[in-house]
Scaffold this active site. Sequence first.
Site, PDB file in Angstrom:
ATOM      1  N   THR A  95       1.034  -1.400  -0.272  1.00  0.00           N
ATOM      2  CA  THR A  95      -0.001  -0.291  -0.048  1.00  0.00           C
ATOM      3  C   THR A  95       1.218   0.926   0.211  1.00  0.00           C
ATOM      4  O   THR A  95       0.171   2.265  -0.770  1.00  0.00           O
ATOM      5  CB  THR A  95      -0.864  -0.320   1.177  1.00  0.00           C
ATOM      6  OG1 THR A  95      -1.450  -0.943   1.096  1.00  0.00           O
ATOM      7  CG2 THR A  95      -2.043   0.865   1.390  1.00  0.00           C
ATOM      8  N   ARG A 125       7.528  -2.557   2.823  1.00  0.00           N
ATOM      9  CA  ARG A 125       7.820  -2.531   4.096  1.00  0.00           C
ATOM     10  C   ARG A 125       8.534  -3.971   4.400  1.00  0.00           C
ATOM     11  O   ARG A 125       7.319  -5.282   4.324  1.00  0.00           O
ATOM     12  CB  ARG A 125       6.963  -1.941   5.161  1.00  0.00           C
ATOM     13  CG  ARG A 125       6.558  -0.827   4.637  1.00  0.00           C
ATOM     14  CD  ARG A 125       5.225  -0.400   6.007  1.00  0.00           C
ATOM     15  NE  ARG A 125       4.789   1.254   4.910  1.00  0.00           N
ATOM     16  CZ  ARG A 125       3.850   1.691   5.686  1.00  0.00           C
ATOM     17  NH1 ARG A 125       2.880   0.812   6.577  1.00  0.00           N
ATOM     18  NH2 ARG A 125       3.907   3.030   5.046  1.00  0.00           N
ATOM     19  N   SER A 180       6.474   3.765   8.833  1.00  0.00           N
ATOM     20  CA  SER A 180       5.119   4.267   8.802  1.00  0.00           C
ATOM     21  C   SER A 180       4.593   4.430  10.540  1.00  0.00           C
ATOM     22  O   SER A 180       5.948   4.801  11.464  1.00  0.00           O
ATOM     23  CB  SER A 180       3.372   4.318   8.349  1.00  0.00           C
ATOM     24  OG  SER A 180       3.049   4.796   8.541  1.00  0.00           O
ATOM     25  N   HIS A 181       3.820   3.456  11.029  1.00  0.00           N
ATOM     26  CA  HIS A 181       3.691   3.474  12.178  1.00  0.00           C
ATOM     27  C   HIS A 181       3.747   2.411  12.381  1.00  0.00           C
ATOM     28  O   HIS A 181       3.444   2.001  13.668  1.00  0.00           O
ATOM     29  CB  HIS A 181       2.065   4.081  12.305  1.00  0.00           C
ATOM     30  CG  HIS A 181       0.958   2.731  10.816  1.00  0.00           C
ATOM     31  ND1 HIS A 181       1.177   3.599   9.674  1.00  0.00           N
ATOM     32  CD2 HIS A 181       0.236   1.410  10.854  1.00  0.00           C
ATOM     33  CE1 HIS A 181       0.303   2.054   8.796  1.00  0.00           C
ATOM     34  NE2 HIS A 181       0.053   1.064   9.764  1.00  0.00           N
ATOM     35  N   LYS A 212      10.359   4.098   0.517  1.00  0.00           N
ATOM     36  CA  LYS A 212       8.843   4.485  -0.232  1.00  0.00           C
ATOM     37  C   LYS A 212       9.077   5.124  -1.866  1.00  0.00           C
ATOM     38  O   LYS A 212      10.120   6.129  -1.341  1.00  0.00           O
ATOM     39  CB  LYS A 212       7.892   4.775  -0.168  1.00  0.00           C
ATOM     40  CG  LYS A 212       6.373   4.923  -0.841  1.00  0.00           C
ATOM     41  CD  LYS A 212       5.566   6.284   0.017  1.00  0.00           C
ATOM     42  CE  LYS A 212       5.869   6.621   0.722  1.00  0.00           C
ATOM     43  NZ  LYS A 212       4.586   7.651   1.349  1.00  0.00           N
ATOM     44  N   ASP A 224       1.910  10.288  13.605  1.00  0.00           N
ATOM     45  CA  ASP A 224       2.979   8.326  14.010  1.00  0.00           C
ATOM     46  C   ASP A 224       4.109   8.567  13.569  1.00  0.00           C
ATOM     47  O   ASP A 224       4.820   9.890  13.424  1.00  0.00           O
ATOM     48  CB  ASP A 224       1.814   7.434  12.398  1.00  0.00           C
ATOM     49  CG  ASP A 224       2.433   8.283  11.536  1.00  0.00           C
ATOM     50  OD1 ASP A 224       1.996   9.023  11.188  1.00  0.00           O
ATOM     51  OD2 ASP A 224       2.306   7.398  10.785  1.00  0.00           O
ATOM     52  N   ASP A 264       6.244   8.626  10.725  1.00  0.00           N
ATOM     53  CA  ASP A 264       6.867   9.788   9.984  1.00  0.00           C
ATOM     54  C   ASP A 264       6.214  10.690  10.016  1.00  0.00           C
ATOM     55  O   ASP A 264       6.192  11.635   8.973  1.00  0.00           O
ATOM     56  CB  ASP A 264       6.629   8.315   8.690  1.00  0.00           C
ATOM     57  CG  ASP A 264       5.051   7.973   7.549  1.00  0.00           C
ATOM     58  OD1 ASP A 264       4.482   8.258   8.608  1.00  0.00           O
ATOM     59  OD2 ASP A 264       5.206   7.969   7.178  1.00  0.00           O
ATOM     60  N   ASP A 307       2.717  10.982   9.010  1.00  0.00           N
ATOM     61  CA  ASP A 307       1.337  11.949   7.709  1.00  0.00           C
ATOM     62  C   ASP A 307       0.248  11.659   8.274  1.00  0.00           C
ATOM     63  O   ASP A 307      -0.845  11.415   8.566  1.00  0.00           O
ATOM     64  CB  ASP A 307       1.887  10.981   6.794  1.00  0.00           C
ATOM     65  CG  ASP A 307       2.511   9.513   6.792  1.00  0.00           C
ATOM     66  OD1 ASP A 307       1.932   8.557   7.360  1.00  0.00           O
ATOM     67  OD2 ASP A 307       2.272   8.981   5.744  1.00  0.00           O
ATOM     68  N   ARG A 308       0.058  11.431   9.981  1.00  0.00           N
ATOM     69  CA  ARG A 308      -1.322  10.556  10.606  1.00  0.00           C
ATOM     70  C   ARG A 308      -1.422  11.085  11.502  1.00  0.00           C
ATOM     71  O   ARG A 308      -0.739  12.115  12.162  1.00  0.00           O
ATOM     72  CB  ARG A 308      -1.044   9.047  11.362  1.00  0.00           C
ATOM     73  CG  ARG A 308      -1.043   7.917  10.200  1.00  0.00           C
ATOM     74  CD  ARG A 308      -1.608   6.610  10.417  1.00  0.00           C
ATOM     75  NE  ARG A 308      -1.098   4.871   9.607  1.00  0.00           N
ATOM     76  CZ  ARG A 308      -1.457   3.970   9.806  1.00  0.00           C
ATOM     77  NH1 ARG A 308      -2.369   4.029  10.624  1.00  0.00           N
ATOM     78  NH2 ARG A 308      -1.879   3.604   8.550  1.00  0.00           N
ATOM     79  N   THR A 356      -7.513   2.315  -1.203  1.00  0.00           N
ATOM     80  CA  THR A 356      -7.014   2.506   0.436  1.00  0.00           C
ATOM     81  C   THR A 356      -5.332   2.354  -0.196  1.00  0.00           C
ATOM     82  O   THR A 356      -5.155   2.314  -1.271  1.00  0.00           O
ATOM     83  CB  THR A 356      -6.880   1.352   0.845  1.00  0.00           C
ATOM     84  OG1 THR A 356      -8.337   0.582   1.425  1.00  0.00           O
ATOM     85  CG2 THR A 356      -5.821   1.438   2.252  1.00  0.00           C
ATOM     86  N   GLU A 376      -8.360   9.495   4.577  1.00  0.00           N
ATOM     87  CA  GLU A 376      -9.036   8.165   5.011  1.00  0.00           C
ATOM     88  C   GLU A 376      -9.235   7.860   6.706  1.00  0.00           C
ATOM     89  O   GLU A 376      -9.232   8.440   6.813  1.00  0.00           O
ATOM     90  CB  GLU A 376      -8.108   7.372   4.784  1.00  0.00           C
ATOM     91  CG  GLU A 376      -6.978   7.527   3.303  1.00  0.00           C
ATOM     92  CD  GLU A 376      -5.997   6.497   2.940  1.00  0.00           C
ATOM     93  OE1 GLU A 376      -6.305   5.007   2.736  1.00  0.00           O
ATOM     94  OE2 GLU A 376      -4.711   6.317   2.885  1.00  0.00           O
ATOM     95  N   GLU A 377      -9.542   6.592   6.893  1.00  0.00           N
ATOM     96  CA  GLU A 377     -10.612   5.594   7.832  1.00  0.00           C
ATOM     97  C   GLU A 377      -9.007   6.039   9.103  1.00  0.00           C
ATOM     98  O   GLU A 377      -9.114   5.962  10.063  1.00  0.00           O
ATOM     99  CB  GLU A 377     -11.053   5.052   8.287  1.00  0.00           C
ATOM    100  CG  GLU A 377     -10.825   4.211   7.619  1.00  0.00           C
ATOM    101  CD  GLU A 377      -9.922   3.096   8.238  1.00  0.00           C
ATOM    102  OE1 GLU A 377      -9.667   3.067   9.645  1.00  0.00           O
ATOM    103  OE2 GLU A 377      -8.541   2.512   7.004  1.00  0.00           O
ATOM    104  N   SER A 378      -8.106   5.312   8.761  1.00  0.00           N
ATOM    105  CA  SER A 378      -6.754   5.001   8.789  1.00  0.00           C
ATOM    106  C   SER A 378      -6.070   6.340   9.481  1.00  0.00           C
ATOM    107  O   SER A 378      -4.550   5.909   9.399  1.00  0.00           O
ATOM    108  CB  SER A 378      -5.354   4.529   8.405  1.00  0.00           C
ATOM    109  OG  SER A 378      -5.678   5.023   7.237  1.00  0.00           O
ATOM    110  N   LYS A 407      -0.913  11.911   3.035  1.00  0.00           N
ATOM    111  CA  LYS A 407      -1.404  12.613   4.149  1.00  0.00           C
ATOM    112  C   LYS A 407      -0.108  13.063   4.960  1.00  0.00           C
ATOM    113  O   LYS A 407       0.674  13.508   5.039  1.00  0.00           O
ATOM    114  CB  LYS A 407      -2.446  11.604   5.038  1.00  0.00           C
ATOM    115  CG  LYS A 407      -1.221  10.258   5.196  1.00  0.00           C
ATOM    116  CD  LYS A 407      -1.975   9.838   5.416  1.00  0.00           C
ATOM    117  CE  LYS A 407      -1.535   8.162   5.827  1.00  0.00           C
ATOM    118  NZ  LYS A 407      -1.246   7.037   5.239  1.00  0.00           N
ATOM    119  N   ARG A 414      -8.772  -6.708   7.414  1.00  0.00           N
ATOM    120  CA  ARG A 414      -9.494  -5.510   8.325  1.00  0.00           C
ATOM    121  C   ARG A 414     -10.882  -5.359   7.554  1.00  0.00           C
ATOM    122  O   ARG A 414     -11.312  -5.463   6.967  1.00  0.00           O
ATOM    123  CB  ARG A 414      -9.013  -4.239   7.327  1.00  0.00           C
ATOM    124  CG  ARG A 414      -7.243  -3.679   7.711  1.00  0.00           C
ATOM    125  CD  ARG A 414      -7.109  -2.048   7.915  1.00  0.00           C
ATOM    126  NE  ARG A 414      -5.711  -2.053   7.338  1.00  0.00           N
ATOM    127  CZ  ARG A 414      -4.480  -2.222   8.665  1.00  0.00           C
ATOM    128  NH1 ARG A 414      -5.219  -2.867   9.565  1.00  0.00           N
ATOM    129  NH2 ARG A 414      -3.576  -1.970   8.273  1.00  0.00           N
TER     130      ARG A 414
END
Length: 544
Positions: free
Chosen positions: A18, A22, A113-114, A126, A277, A279, A281-282, A344, A363-365, A376, A497
């Site tokens: 995604t 990773r 990321s997280h 990435k 998070d 990195d 972005d969240r 997603t 996004e919901e995440s 994001k 999920r």
Amino acid sequence: MTIQTISTTPYADQKPGTSGLRKRVTVYQQPNYVENYIQAIFDSLEGFAGQTLVMGGDGRFYNDVAIQKAIRIAAANGFGRVLVGRGGILSTPAASHVIRHYKAFGGLVLSASHNPGGPDGDFGIKYNISNGGPAPEKITDAVYARSKVIDSYKTTDTADIDLGRIGTQAVGDMTVEVIDPVTDYAALMETLFDFGAIRAMFASGFRMTFDAMNAVTGPYAHDILEDRLGAPKGTVINGTPSPDFGGGHPDPNLVYCKEMHDLLMTPEGPDFGAASDGDGDRNLIIGKNRFVTPSDSLALLAANAHLAPGYKAGIAGIARSMPTSAAADRVAEKLGIEMHETPTGWKFFGNLLDAGRVTICGEESAGTGSDHVREKDGLWAVLLWLNIIAARKQSVDEIVRAHWATYGRNYYTRHDYEEVDAAIAGKLVDDLRAQLPGLPGQILGDDLQVAYADDFTYHDPVDGSTSAKQGIRIGFTDGSRIVLRLSGTGTVGATLRLYLERYEAADGRHDLDTQSALEPLIELADQLAGIKQRTGRQEPSVIT
Ligand code: G1P
Ligand code: ZN
């Protein structure tokens, strides 16, 4: 400098997910694993000779090793300049901005990321393109194909760059410019938000806690919130990045930020709590006595964006990932602007943003962002919230309730089943998919009529590309939905999920407990997919 061509053998597992490739750090530490992947990226690109490449990461374990390798490989492949954040650090949204601001050819973002960090944690790489956003599938597919047959990579015999020193150094013909990771990003934020109004709010006693989770946003948050906006020192907690995130799990949700959540639910707690998070972005947004779900936050930010100077002319459209609740759709409808439902992952927003068809995405995440970058952006969401609170002179709770009273409430939850046996998870999804054609029209559970049931296929309206099998959606006539998909970012086994949503109209009940409100759908999803029975799990690993 001598350019060396080193023979190598391919790895079979370098398929970007995604959000980049990773893997466990131990996987990345295998001989030539980083080298193969970066060379496979460069082999899939054209026209970068003499161009600029941006590099930076979230500072997690192995960031420092991988970035030195990447610099040498970039020099050997003919890039003209590398722009790298001091210490090899750039938050993901800052990297996106730096790529755009300096008109770079692209960038390498080193992050998982997280996901947890440290020698036993995860690492990731990435590639982002010149618009600052994650490479589209056309490129990631090419990288994977190349990685399976790669037989050599190019590097140089040069020493490590001193990443602690701001300024210019050289690797053969390539220039390496070490830049401050915060400055350009903070300047961009000043153009978007009413810093004066937010500063005045802090000066008049507004209290906030920002949890940087020992990850990359610490320096950004200290600079922007405390230094520029005048929030008292101590507003930013866990603000010093560490390679293993202080042993924590840098995912800003109610599981890992429980302490902050609980504090916000007390009378002594601050007015506003937020987190970001690994990195950067969240985002997590909590007001006093009010947690804001990421899906609601997207809708609220879109509905109120015009209160911030950067968006005062209004927004062109909104995009959300398919599993994200439809709360934002109601805002788009009211504003009479475009609404898009994408698969997603942030890479699907890039075309819509570039074409000027949407301004805000989410996004919901816990990811929200706008056309200011192509990722994001955690701190952006926090600042937009602060701007809205300052402009409306209301609490988060009041703003949220007023929103529901206008648009209705989309009760929403996500249940994750982590590290499930991959074969079991795959079969579960396949079996559910096979049931879909028979579902529309049926009445299930407690009087829920299926309106549609499909495996989501996205048709990109900008470049005409199609992405199939993006997750199972079962929609009901009352606006409820069950969505099920497999994670594309997990590194061990499969993560299942399950996303559940139920709509209550503007004059309906908005004060129910979320899990109770969704109980009938949770039951129904389990009946249809057999999650408990097949996985042997009685409970999800994480509920958000
Ligand atoms: C997860 C989230 C997704 C997000 C991605 C990268 O991907 O669900 O919304 O874009 O992380 O942060 P998943 O593991 O579900 O494929
Ligand atoms: Zn992230």
